[in-house]
Write a protein that holds these residues in place. Structure first.
Motif, PDB file in Angstrom:
ATOM      1  N   MET A   1      26.395 -15.845 -24.404  1.00 39.93           N
ATOM      2  CA  MET A   1      27.024 -15.350 -23.215  1.00 39.93           C
ATOM      3  C   MET A   1      26.307 -15.947 -22.015  1.00 39.93           C
ATOM      4  N   SER A   2      27.059 -16.426 -21.104  1.00 43.73           N
ATOM      5  CA  SER A   2      26.461 -17.004 -19.904  1.00 43.73           C
ATOM      6  C   SER A   2      26.865 -16.165 -18.699  1.00 43.73           C
ATOM      7  N   LEU A   3      25.959 -16.098 -17.764  1.00 46.24           N
ATOM      8  CA  LEU A   3      26.218 -15.351 -16.542  1.00 46.24           C
ATOM      9  C   LEU A   3      27.088 -16.183 -15.612  1.00 46.24           C
ATOM     10  N   HIS A  16      25.494 -10.042 -11.188  1.00 51.02           N
ATOM     11  CA  HIS A  16      26.202 -10.927 -12.099  1.00 51.02           C
ATOM     12  C   HIS A  16      27.072 -10.024 -12.970  1.00 51.02           C
ATOM     13  N   LEU A  17      28.386 -10.093 -12.830  1.00 50.04           N
ATOM     14  CA  LEU A  17      29.304  -9.240 -13.571  1.00 50.04           C
ATOM     15  C   LEU A  17      30.115 -10.063 -14.560  1.00 50.04           C
ATOM     16  N   ASP A  18      30.283  -9.490 -15.765  1.00 48.83           N
ATOM     17  CA  ASP A  18      31.164 -10.076 -16.762  1.00 48.83           C
ATOM     18  C   ASP A  18      32.219  -9.018 -17.067  1.00 48.83           C
ATOM     19  N   GLU A  19      33.407  -9.223 -16.574  1.00 47.05           N
ATOM     20  CA  GLU A  19      34.453  -8.207 -16.695  1.00 47.05           C
ATOM     21  C   GLU A  19      34.839  -7.942 -18.144  1.00 47.05           C
ATOM     22  N   ARG A  20      34.740  -8.938 -19.010  1.00 48.01           N
ATOM     23  CA  ARG A  20      35.063  -8.719 -20.429  1.00 48.01           C
ATOM     24  C   ARG A  20      34.109  -7.698 -21.045  1.00 48.01           C
ATOM     25  N   ILE A  21      32.841  -7.826 -20.767  1.00 50.12           N
ATOM     26  CA  ILE A  21      31.855  -6.878 -21.298  1.00 50.12           C
ATOM     27  C   ILE A  21      32.099  -5.495 -20.705  1.00 50.12           C
ATOM     28  N   GLN A  22      32.360  -5.431 -19.425  1.00 49.32           N
ATOM     29  CA  GLN A  22      32.599  -4.141 -18.775  1.00 49.32           C
ATOM     30  C   GLN A  22      33.808  -3.438 -19.391  1.00 49.32           C
ATOM     31  N   HIS A  23      34.886  -4.163 -19.665  1.00 48.15           N
ATOM     32  CA  HIS A  23      36.070  -3.562 -20.292  1.00 48.15           C
ATOM     33  C   HIS A  23      35.760  -3.094 -21.714  1.00 48.15           C
ATOM     34  N   SER A  24      34.938  -3.834 -22.436  1.00 44.50           N
ATOM     35  CA  SER A  24      34.533  -3.423 -23.787  1.00 44.50           C
ATOM     36  C   SER A  24      33.739  -2.124 -23.735  1.00 44.50           C
TER      37      SER A  24
END
Length: 168
Positions: A1-3, A16-24
């Motif tokens: 996973m990259s930021l 640094h936000l990853d929307e896929r992780i947040q939705h999971s």
């Protein structure tokens, strides 16, 4: 996973936000809430103790048994038996002996005139003042966790089967 290459500014913070992780994470939280709600509802309805789902009855041949489906080790439960005495005012109620291998009898009301034991059954003999309806309450204390399959009946009359789940 990259930021993400460029952090997002939220207020005075750079994140640094990853929307896929947040939705999971949100999905897992929602599933957890649903499971906790289902568990709480089952408990309130009596699946794990006293409540509407915990009570049951069984009938057969003029004999009626009222009991609880779930119990806990070392907590008393009652078996309410309704039947009819014979023409001489005698009511002979038998239980499979296996029931007493997993539970201890605390009280029997009314007090039986005598108790007879055989290799397969325990029979309580009650004398009544006149032929007619009889109500016997047996208070048991489960001693082992697990599923209990038992049978009871009246000598020369009906019989019923019942099951209970005993939690530790």
């Amino acid at each position: 996973m990259s930021l993400p290459e460029k952090p997002q500014r939220i207020g005075s913070l750079e994140l640094h936000l990853d929307e896929r992780i947040q939705h999971s994470v949100w999905t897992v939280q929602r599933v957890g809430w649903v499971l906790m709600g289902a568990f709480l509802l089952a408990a309130v309805l009596g699946l794990f103790g006293d409540g509407p789902l915990s009570r049951a009855s069984a009938e057969g041949g003029g004999l009626k048994l009222e009991y609880v489906r779930t119990a806990r080790v070392s907590f008393p439960i009652t078996l309410d038996v309704h039947g009819t005495s014979d023409g001489q005012g005698v009511f002979q109620l038998w239980f499979e002996r296996s029931l007493f291998e997993k539970s201890k009898v605390e009280h029997v009301m009314p007090e039986p005139e005598r108790v007879e034991f055989s290799s397969e059954r325990v029979t309580y003999i009650f004398r009544t003042t006149a032929p007619g309806p009889v109500h016997v309450v047996l208070e048991l204390k489960p001693e082992r966790a697990g599923k209990v399959h038992a049978q009871l009946g009246v000598v020369g009359g009906g019989e019923v089967r019942f099951e209970q789940l005993v939690f530790p």
